[in-house]
Design a protein around this motif. Structure first.
Motif, PDB file in Angstrom:
ATOM      1  N   THR A 135       0.527  -0.967   0.706  1.00 13.60           N
ATOM      2  CA  THR A 135      -0.314  -0.115   0.105  1.00 13.60           C
ATOM      3  C   THR A 135       0.537   1.486   0.013  1.00 13.60           C
ATOM      4  O   THR A 135       1.718   0.728  -0.014  1.00 13.60           O
ATOM      5  CB  THR A 135      -0.895  -0.147   1.082  1.00 13.60           C
ATOM      6  N   ILE A 136       0.461   2.697  -0.350  1.00 13.12           N
ATOM      7  CA  ILE A 136       0.259   3.813  -0.014  1.00 13.12           C
ATOM      8  C   ILE A 136      -0.807   4.668   1.080  1.00 13.12           C
ATOM      9  O   ILE A 136      -1.859   4.556   0.721  1.00 13.12           O
ATOM     10  CB  ILE A 136       1.148   4.301  -1.789  1.00 13.12           C
ATOM     11  N   ASN A 137       0.726   5.411   1.168  1.00 15.59           N
ATOM     12  CA  ASN A 137      -0.225   5.775   2.682  1.00 15.59           C
ATOM     13  C   ASN A 137      -0.162   7.453   1.618  1.00 15.59           C
ATOM     14  O   ASN A 137       0.563   8.514   2.690  1.00 15.59           O
ATOM     15  CB  ASN A 137       0.186   6.027   3.936  1.00 15.59           C
ATOM     16  N   LEU A 138      -1.798   7.509   1.122  1.00 14.25           N
ATOM     17  CA  LEU A 138      -1.674   8.586   0.715  1.00 14.25           C
ATOM     18  C   LEU A 138      -2.629   9.736   1.639  1.00 14.25           C
ATOM     19  O   LEU A 138      -3.166   9.767   2.579  1.00 14.25           O
ATOM     20  CB  LEU A 138      -2.982   9.064   0.179  1.00 14.25           C
ATOM     21  N   PRO A 139      -2.671  11.105   1.296  1.00 15.72           N
ATOM     22  CA  PRO A 139      -2.802  12.456   2.574  1.00 15.72           C
ATOM     23  C   PRO A 139      -4.679  12.452   2.360  1.00 15.72           C
ATOM     24  O   PRO A 139      -5.050  11.917   1.237  1.00 15.72           O
ATOM     25  CB  PRO A 139      -2.290  14.035   1.433  1.00 15.72           C
ATOM     26  N   VAL A 140      -5.818  12.197   3.194  1.00 12.43           N
ATOM     27  CA  VAL A 140      -7.276  12.574   3.716  1.00 12.43           C
ATOM     28  C   VAL A 140      -7.266  10.992   2.987  1.00 12.43           C
ATOM     29  O   VAL A 140      -7.703  10.624   4.069  1.00 12.43           O
ATOM     30  CB  VAL A 140      -7.823  13.717   3.051  1.00 12.43           C
ATOM     31  N   VAL A 141      -6.756   9.840   2.141  1.00 12.19           N
ATOM     32  CA  VAL A 141      -7.740   9.451   2.139  1.00 12.19           C
ATOM     33  C   VAL A 141      -6.915   7.574   2.464  1.00 12.19           C
ATOM     34  O   VAL A 141      -7.704   6.581   2.464  1.00 12.19           O
ATOM     35  CB  VAL A 141      -8.097   8.499   0.699  1.00 12.19           C
ATOM     36  N   GLY A 142      -6.164   8.048   2.868  1.00  7.57           N
ATOM     37  CA  GLY A 142      -5.237   7.079   3.749  1.00  7.57           C
ATOM     38  C   GLY A 142      -4.816   5.962   2.165  1.00  7.57           C
ATOM     39  O   GLY A 142      -4.392   5.924   1.998  1.00  7.57           O
ATOM     40  N   LYS A 143      -5.058   4.811   3.075  1.00 10.49           N
ATOM     41  CA  LYS A 143      -4.078   3.304   2.376  1.00 10.49           C
ATOM     42  C   LYS A 143      -4.620   3.290   1.236  1.00 10.49           C
ATOM     43  O   LYS A 143      -6.239   3.074   1.572  1.00 10.49           O
ATOM     44  CB  LYS A 143      -3.349   2.415   3.321  1.00 10.49           C
ATOM     45  N   VAL A 144      -4.308   2.965   0.116  1.00  5.75           N
ATOM     46  CA  VAL A 144      -4.858   2.987  -1.565  1.00  5.75           C
ATOM     47  C   VAL A 144      -3.364   1.229  -1.681  1.00  5.75           C
ATOM     48  O   VAL A 144      -2.656   1.587  -1.725  1.00  5.75           O
ATOM     49  CB  VAL A 144      -4.218   3.517  -2.244  1.00  5.75           C
ATOM     50  N   GLN A 145      -4.289   0.262  -1.839  1.00  5.03           N
ATOM     51  CA  GLN A 145      -3.672  -1.163  -2.254  1.00  5.03           C
ATOM     52  C   GLN A 145      -3.063  -0.985  -3.351  1.00  5.03           C
ATOM     53  O   GLN A 145      -4.307  -0.963  -4.432  1.00  5.03           O
ATOM     54  CB  GLN A 145      -4.644  -2.180  -1.986  1.00  5.03           C
ATOM     55  N   ILE A 146      -2.049  -1.042  -3.961  1.00  7.84           N
ATOM     56  CA  ILE A 146      -1.700  -1.383  -5.721  1.00  7.84           C
ATOM     57  C   ILE A 146      -0.529  -1.366  -5.918  1.00  7.84           C
ATOM     58  O   ILE A 146       0.237  -1.762  -6.721  1.00  7.84           O
ATOM     59  CB  ILE A 146      -0.671   0.289  -6.089  1.00  7.84           C
ATOM     60  N   GLU A 147      -0.130  -2.650  -4.967  1.00  6.32           N
ATOM     61  CA  GLU A 147       0.535  -4.027  -5.519  1.00  6.32           C
ATOM     62  C   GLU A 147       0.321  -4.773  -6.559  1.00  6.32           C
ATOM     63  O   GLU A 147      -1.041  -5.345  -5.830  1.00  6.32           O
ATOM     64  CB  GLU A 147       1.131  -4.611  -3.905  1.00  6.32           C
ATOM     65  N   GLY A 148       0.921  -4.854  -7.170  1.00  3.86           N
ATOM     66  CA  GLY A 148       0.149  -6.046  -8.679  1.00  3.86           C
ATOM     67  C   GLY A 148      -0.120  -5.298  -9.906  1.00  3.86           C
ATOM     68  O   GLY A 148      -0.278  -6.048 -10.131  1.00  3.86           O
ATOM     69  N   LEU A 149      -0.342  -3.681  -9.151  1.00  2.76           N
ATOM     70  CA  LEU A 149      -0.985  -2.790 -10.120  1.00  2.76           C
ATOM     71  C   LEU A 149       0.098  -2.540 -10.929  1.00  2.76           C
ATOM     72  O   LEU A 149       1.300  -1.985 -10.519  1.00  2.76           O
ATOM     73  CB  LEU A 149      -1.630  -1.600  -9.998  1.00  2.76           C
ATOM     74  N   ASN A 150      -0.314  -1.974 -12.755  1.00  2.00           N
ATOM     75  CA  ASN A 150       0.750  -1.419 -13.289  1.00  2.00           C
ATOM     76  C   ASN A 150       0.319   0.481 -13.066  1.00  2.00           C
ATOM     77  O   ASN A 150      -0.298   0.320 -12.061  1.00  2.00           O
ATOM     78  CB  ASN A 150       1.087  -1.335 -14.607  1.00  2.00           C
ATOM     79  N   LEU A 151       1.453   1.286 -13.725  1.00  5.55           N
ATOM     80  CA  LEU A 151       1.058   2.653 -13.419  1.00  5.55           C
ATOM     81  C   LEU A 151      -0.340   3.223 -13.913  1.00  5.55           C
ATOM     82  O   LEU A 151      -1.242   3.931 -13.001  1.00  5.55           O
ATOM     83  CB  LEU A 151       2.565   3.432 -14.209  1.00  5.55           C
TER      84      LEU A 151
END
Length: 260
Positions: free
Chosen positions: A83-99
């Motif tokens: 995951t990445i921890n974004l401002p306001v929205v919090g954690k977003v799962q992106i592992e396994g995805l392309n850009l």
């Protein structure tokens, strides 16, 4: 014949038969599993294979830009949880995805608080690649390849890192097992095309988790050996081990000079 002895023989025969049937059943199950596993893997030749988009994973550092909203933009590293921890929205799962897929996923989250946000994502620093090399290679094993350069490591760079291939290798059928998707697939690479025709596309770029298998050459020929001598990803290029059998004066293993 003694009755008890006869019964014992019959009992032992039944045990043998039962064990034999169990063995056959077990072997058949294993073969069926192996067959299904093999069928589950799609195989591509290097000439047919199209390079896939880079898939994000733990350790990647990416830049997220939310158009005209710098407070939501910045550089973020993918955690071990993917995951990445974004401002306001919090954690977003992106592992396994392309850009591109990651941009769409992030937009879904920011759309909850923003009106039709414009999101772009780019790689700042790729994670190091963990690969495995086996077969006709000088130092088989697992390796961590540096990705600090702009380009991803290639197959020949990995072979060189592992000490180079042996002269006994069949470089026209090098296998790469990859799992970009749910099911692993195989890429069969012909590096002779690189050496003989200068086909740089056959030196494909690697991905995290790739397994490289270098098979042995079953029918070596002088032309191929002569080509391998000057390759920069080959080890022990001066000599090759061979075995001679049949009606000859000195049958057995021999070491010969390739330049001879």
């Amino acid at each position: 014949m003694n009755v008890n002895y006869s019964k014992s023989l019959t009992y032992l025969s039944l045990i043998s038969l039962t064990v034999g049937l169990s063995t056959v059943t077990f072997s058949t199950s294993v073969l069926a599993f192996a067959k299904n596993t093999q069928q589950a893997r799609t195989t591509y030749s290097s000439s047919q294979f199209a390079e896939t988009a880079y898939v994000l994973g733990a350790g990647d550092r990416i830049d997220i830009t939310v158009f005209q909203l710098p407070q939501y933009s910045g550089e973020f590293e993918v955690s071990v949880e993917g995951t990445i921890n974004l401002p306001v929205v919090g954690k977003v799962q992106i592992e396994g995805l392309n850009l591109e897929e990651a941009s769409v996923r992030i937009k879904e989250f920011y759309s909850q608080i923003l009106n039709n946000p414009s999101i772009s994502a780019s790689i700042v620093q790729r994670r190091n690649l963990n690969i495995a090399v086996s077969g006709e290679i000088q130092h088989p094993g697992s390796y961590v390849l540096d990705t600090s350069n702009a380009e991803l490591p290639t197959l020949t760079e990995a072979l060189t890192e592992a000490g180079g291939i042996r002269m006994s290798a069949n470089i026209s059928s090098i296998e790469i097992v990859r799992q970009d998707q749910a099911v692993p697939y195989r890429i069969i690479v012909n590096l002779l095309e690189l050496l003989q025709e200068g086909n740089i596309a056959s030196d494909i770029t690697l991905r995290d988790g790739d397994r490289i298998i270098v098979p042995a050459e079953t029918s070596p020929n002088v032309e191929t050996l002569s080509t391998l001598v000057n390759a920069n990803f080959v080890t022990d290029s001066s000599y090759v081990n061979i075995a001679i059998v049949g009606e000859v004066f000195r049958p057995g293993p021999h070491v010969i000079s390739v330049s001879a």
